[in-house]
Enzyme design. Structure first.
Site, PDB file in Angstrom:
ATOM      1  N   LYS A  40      64.602 -19.719 -16.351  1.00  0.00           N
ATOM      2  CA  LYS A  40      64.750 -18.351 -15.816  1.00  0.00           C
ATOM      3  C   LYS A  40      66.082 -17.668 -16.241  1.00  0.00           C
ATOM      4  O   LYS A  40      66.904 -18.182 -16.886  1.00  0.00           O
ATOM      5  CB  LYS A  40      64.675 -18.572 -14.159  1.00  0.00           C
ATOM      6  CG  LYS A  40      66.036 -19.223 -13.854  1.00  0.00           C
ATOM      7  CD  LYS A  40      65.895 -19.589 -12.113  1.00  0.00           C
ATOM      8  CE  LYS A  40      67.096 -20.658 -11.714  1.00  0.00           C
ATOM      9  NZ  LYS A  40      66.918 -20.972 -10.269  1.00  0.00           N
ATOM     10  N   ARG A 138      65.588 -19.572   2.343  1.00  0.00           N
ATOM     11  CA  ARG A 138      65.229 -18.616   1.394  1.00  0.00           C
ATOM     12  C   ARG A 138      63.665 -18.257   1.350  1.00  0.00           C
ATOM     13  O   ARG A 138      63.287 -16.989   1.705  1.00  0.00           O
ATOM     14  CB  ARG A 138      65.941 -18.879  -0.126  1.00  0.00           C
ATOM     15  CG  ARG A 138      65.515 -18.076  -1.079  1.00  0.00           C
ATOM     16  CD  ARG A 138      66.539 -18.269  -2.300  1.00  0.00           C
ATOM     17  NE  ARG A 138      65.898 -19.398  -2.955  1.00  0.00           N
ATOM     18  CZ  ARG A 138      66.431 -20.005  -4.156  1.00  0.00           C
ATOM     19  NH1 ARG A 138      67.524 -19.450  -4.623  1.00  0.00           N
ATOM     20  NH2 ARG A 138      65.881 -20.951  -4.746  1.00  0.00           N
ATOM     21  N   HIS A 169      63.886 -26.816  -1.985  1.00  0.00           N
ATOM     22  CA  HIS A 169      65.149 -26.746  -2.588  1.00  0.00           C
ATOM     23  C   HIS A 169      66.418 -26.852  -1.821  1.00  0.00           C
ATOM     24  O   HIS A 169      66.470 -26.576  -0.582  1.00  0.00           O
ATOM     25  CB  HIS A 169      65.109 -25.120  -3.202  1.00  0.00           C
ATOM     26  CG  HIS A 169      66.208 -24.938  -4.348  1.00  0.00           C
ATOM     27  ND1 HIS A 169      66.378 -25.482  -5.277  1.00  0.00           N
ATOM     28  CD2 HIS A 169      67.071 -23.940  -4.246  1.00  0.00           C
ATOM     29  CE1 HIS A 169      67.461 -25.130  -5.903  1.00  0.00           C
ATOM     30  NE2 HIS A 169      67.851 -24.075  -5.222  1.00  0.00           N
ATOM     31  N   ARG A 222      63.305 -30.268 -11.583  1.00  0.00           N
ATOM     32  CA  ARG A 222      63.463 -28.880 -12.015  1.00  0.00           C
ATOM     33  C   ARG A 222      65.237 -28.911 -12.639  1.00  0.00           C
ATOM     34  O   ARG A 222      66.157 -28.757 -11.876  1.00  0.00           O
ATOM     35  CB  ARG A 222      63.447 -28.006 -10.762  1.00  0.00           C
ATOM     36  CG  ARG A 222      62.301 -28.053 -10.222  1.00  0.00           C
ATOM     37  CD  ARG A 222      62.070 -26.994  -9.128  1.00  0.00           C
ATOM     38  NE  ARG A 222      62.957 -27.135  -8.038  1.00  0.00           N
ATOM     39  CZ  ARG A 222      62.962 -27.556  -6.855  1.00  0.00           C
ATOM     40  NH1 ARG A 222      61.996 -28.215  -6.492  1.00  0.00           N
ATOM     41  NH2 ARG A 222      63.972 -27.360  -6.098  1.00  0.00           N
ATOM     42  N   TYR A 266      93.398   1.046 -19.595  1.00  0.00           N
ATOM     43  CA  TYR A 266      93.378   2.152 -18.665  1.00  0.00           C
ATOM     44  C   TYR A 266      94.307   1.901 -17.401  1.00  0.00           C
ATOM     45  O   TYR A 266      94.782   0.704 -16.995  1.00  0.00           O
ATOM     46  CB  TYR A 266      91.824   2.201 -18.043  1.00  0.00           C
ATOM     47  CG  TYR A 266      90.946   2.533 -18.882  1.00  0.00           C
ATOM     48  CD1 TYR A 266      90.978   3.909 -19.412  1.00  0.00           C
ATOM     49  CD2 TYR A 266      90.006   1.887 -19.297  1.00  0.00           C
ATOM     50  CE1 TYR A 266      89.879   4.507 -20.014  1.00  0.00           C
ATOM     51  CE2 TYR A 266      89.042   2.317 -20.201  1.00  0.00           C
ATOM     52  CZ  TYR A 266      89.001   3.653 -20.522  1.00  0.00           C
ATOM     53  OH  TYR A 266      87.936   3.983 -21.462  1.00  0.00           O
ATOM     54  N   CYS A 312      88.216  -3.135 -20.726  1.00  0.00           N
ATOM     55  CA  CYS A 312      87.476  -1.978 -20.909  1.00  0.00           C
ATOM     56  C   CYS A 312      86.030  -2.112 -20.656  1.00  0.00           C
ATOM     57  O   CYS A 312      85.540  -3.368 -21.011  1.00  0.00           O
ATOM     58  CB  CYS A 312      87.858  -0.936 -22.052  1.00  0.00           C
ATOM     59  SG  CYS A 312      89.470  -0.905 -22.551  1.00  0.00           S
ATOM     60  N   MET A 313      85.226  -1.003 -20.979  1.00  0.00           N
ATOM     61  CA  MET A 313      83.824  -1.694 -21.130  1.00  0.00           C
ATOM     62  C   MET A 313      83.292  -2.260 -22.340  1.00  0.00           C
ATOM     63  O   MET A 313      82.564  -3.108 -22.235  1.00  0.00           O
ATOM     64  CB  MET A 313      83.090  -0.004 -20.895  1.00  0.00           C
ATOM     65  CG  MET A 313      81.317  -0.155 -21.073  1.00  0.00           C
ATOM     66  SD  MET A 313      80.515   1.186 -21.064  1.00  0.00           S
ATOM     67  CE  MET A 313      80.882   2.220 -19.601  1.00  0.00           C
ATOM     68  N   ASP A 314      83.790  -1.787 -23.609  1.00  0.00           N
ATOM     69  CA  ASP A 314      83.412  -2.303 -24.705  1.00  0.00           C
ATOM     70  C   ASP A 314      84.600  -3.329 -25.441  1.00  0.00           C
ATOM     71  O   ASP A 314      84.310  -3.874 -26.377  1.00  0.00           O
ATOM     72  CB  ASP A 314      82.915  -1.461 -25.573  1.00  0.00           C
ATOM     73  CG  ASP A 314      82.082  -0.294 -24.824  1.00  0.00           C
ATOM     74  OD1 ASP A 314      81.039  -0.755 -24.285  1.00  0.00           O
ATOM     75  OD2 ASP A 314      82.638   0.819 -24.749  1.00  0.00           O
TER      76      ASP A 314
HETATM   77  C1  PLP Z   1      67.306 -22.102 -10.208  1.00  0.00           C
HETATM   78  C2  PLP Z   1      66.438 -23.200  -9.697  1.00  0.00           C
HETATM   79  C3  PLP Z   1      66.654 -24.605 -10.164  1.00  0.00           C
HETATM   80  C4  PLP Z   1      67.615 -25.004 -10.993  1.00  0.00           C
HETATM   81  O1  PLP Z   1      68.789 -25.146 -10.356  1.00  0.00           O
HETATM   82  P1  PLP Z   1      70.052 -25.815 -11.268  1.00  0.00           P
HETATM   83  O2  PLP Z   1      71.068 -25.920 -10.271  1.00  0.00           O
HETATM   84  O3  PLP Z   1      70.428 -25.045 -12.283  1.00  0.00           O
HETATM   85  O4  PLP Z   1      69.579 -27.137 -11.827  1.00  0.00           O
HETATM   86  C5  PLP Z   1      65.840 -25.412  -9.308  1.00  0.00           C
HETATM   87  N1  PLP Z   1      64.906 -25.304  -8.232  1.00  0.00           N
HETATM   88  C6  PLP Z   1      64.929 -23.849  -7.873  1.00  0.00           C
HETATM   89  C7  PLP Z   1      63.895 -23.508  -6.844  1.00  0.00           C
HETATM   90  C8  PLP Z   1      65.603 -22.637  -8.387  1.00  0.00           C
HETATM   91  O5  PLP Z   1      65.647 -21.541  -7.850  1.00  0.00           O
END
Ligand code: PLP
Length: 372
Positions: A40, A138, A169, A222, A266, A312-314
């Protein structure tokens, strides 16, 4: 004309490091467990497609993303692997997900009711992973009664839904105190007792749980932050060495001598304490290099050089130990002559976590991939 290659402010991504981290994790898994690479947020800022390819080569069975567009980007690039969208989405997206064989997370009964009608009309079947909220607060179902209701509903519509997985999670799998983690795991297992026919995937482990709570169970991992070589909790050792994949470099775009008392940047927040060499580096907060990094030290020729004046920005300015040539490399994250600045150092200084630092790198920072 190639756009996006004309900048020497670069995130250099070591794809071999990603592969090694995944392979080392897979070695720890049981036969029945498979690793899904969490890609992601543009693979935590590392770049979705190259990372997905490396992860697949290293043995990842599928991918997790946060939003549908990320899954579609993988499909468009030709990935035919399983992809789980970890976030919940409106029912109006159900057909699109089904058509693209994208696995959908469901945490709401209403979603199923609405999606069922749309899927029936479109003659499509949706792969579903049920989210359980065991303490993250969540998304997901919280009670056995709710879970029974959704399982029943999906059973009644086998043409529209395939119950493919169930997960939760953890809020604090990275904590030294296991109390809350154990509470969540207990709750998850209690909720699971409602299930009569097990789905293909049961999963709980993010990186932290997979590293420090091997016994948490499930047959899918995951694997996110650790695959990029970053320790979810730098205060606890990991069971195997993680190899950071990302370094961030730029170069001196201007070098000048300033006299004692001259102001930089700045708001003139810095004044030269003596006659000093000051370098200008073409990276700023628009690149995701936060304004509050003023005072942090980056590497030039192995020397730690303080960021002086406001970022700065850049661009930003740094104090050099001596005159350096233009185009001398500046290392903001990574190693230089045996010294190192880590993403963790940057995060600590910015009072955040390294996840936010790598995810925050703007698209205009060139990504450069290396692998043997
Ligand atoms: C982002 C996410 C993960 C990955 O988590 P890490 O800490 O980067 O391993 C696993 N499960 C869910 C539901 C997530 O949102």
């Amino acid at each position: 004309m190639i756009i996006g290659k004309h900048r020497n402010t670069q995130a250099i991504i070591d794809l071999d490091a990603i592969k090694v981290n995944i392979q080392n994790e897979i070695k720890q898994l049981k036969q029945a467990q498979s690793l899904f690479a969490v890609v992601k947020a543009d693979a935590y800022g590392h770049g979705l497609l190259p990372v997905a390819e490396a992860a697949k080569k290293a043995g990842a069975k599928g991918f997790c993303v946060a939003v549908i567009d990320e899954a579609l980007a993988l499909r468009q690039a030709g990935f035919d692997d399983e992809i789980l969208v970890l976030g919940v989405n409106p029912a109006s997206t159900a057909v699109l997900m089904a058509q693209n064989k994208i696995t959908c997370t469901v945490g709401d009964y209403d979603f199923l009711i609405k999606a069922q009608l749309l899927l029936k009309e479109a003659k499509q079947k949706l792969l579903v992973h049920i989210a359980l909220d065991t303490g993250m607060g969540r998304i997901g179902f919280k009670t056995k009664a709710e879970l029974k209701q959704v399982l029943m509903f999906m059973q009644n519509y086998p043409q529209q839904f395939e119950f493919d997985g169930i997960f939760t999670h953890f809020a604090s799998a990275d904590s030294e105190d296991e109390t809350y983690y154990l509470q969540q795991l207990t709750k998850f297992n209690e909720l699971l007792s409602v299930i009569t026919k097990k789905p293909r995937y049961i999963h709980v482990a993010n990186s932290a749980a997979s590293l420090w709570h091997r016994k948490c169970g499930g047959n899918m991992i995951r694997f996110g932050i650790a695959m990029y070589g970053l320790n979810p909790n730098s205060k606890i050792n990991t069971p195997f060495e993680l190899k950071p994949a990302l370094s961030l470099v730029s170069e001196l775009a201007a070098v000048k001598k300033v006299t004692k008392g001259e102001a930089i940047g700045y708001g003139s927040t810095y004044r030269a304490k003596e006659d000093e060499w000051i370098g200008t580096v073409p990276i700023g907060y628009a690149d995701g290099w936060l304004r509050r990094m003023q005072g942090f030290k980056v590497l030039v020729d192995g020397h730690y050089c303080e960021i002086v004046g406001r970022v700065c920005m850049d661009q930003m300015m740094i104090r050099l130990p001596k005159r350096y040539d233009l185009e001398t490399r500046v290392t903001l994250i990574g190693e230089d002559h045996g010294n190192e600045v880590t993403a963790q150092d940057v995060a600590d200084y910015a009072q955040t976590i390294h996840y936010e630092i790598t995810c925050g790198l703007a698209p205009r920072v060139t990504r450069l991939y290396k692998s043997k």
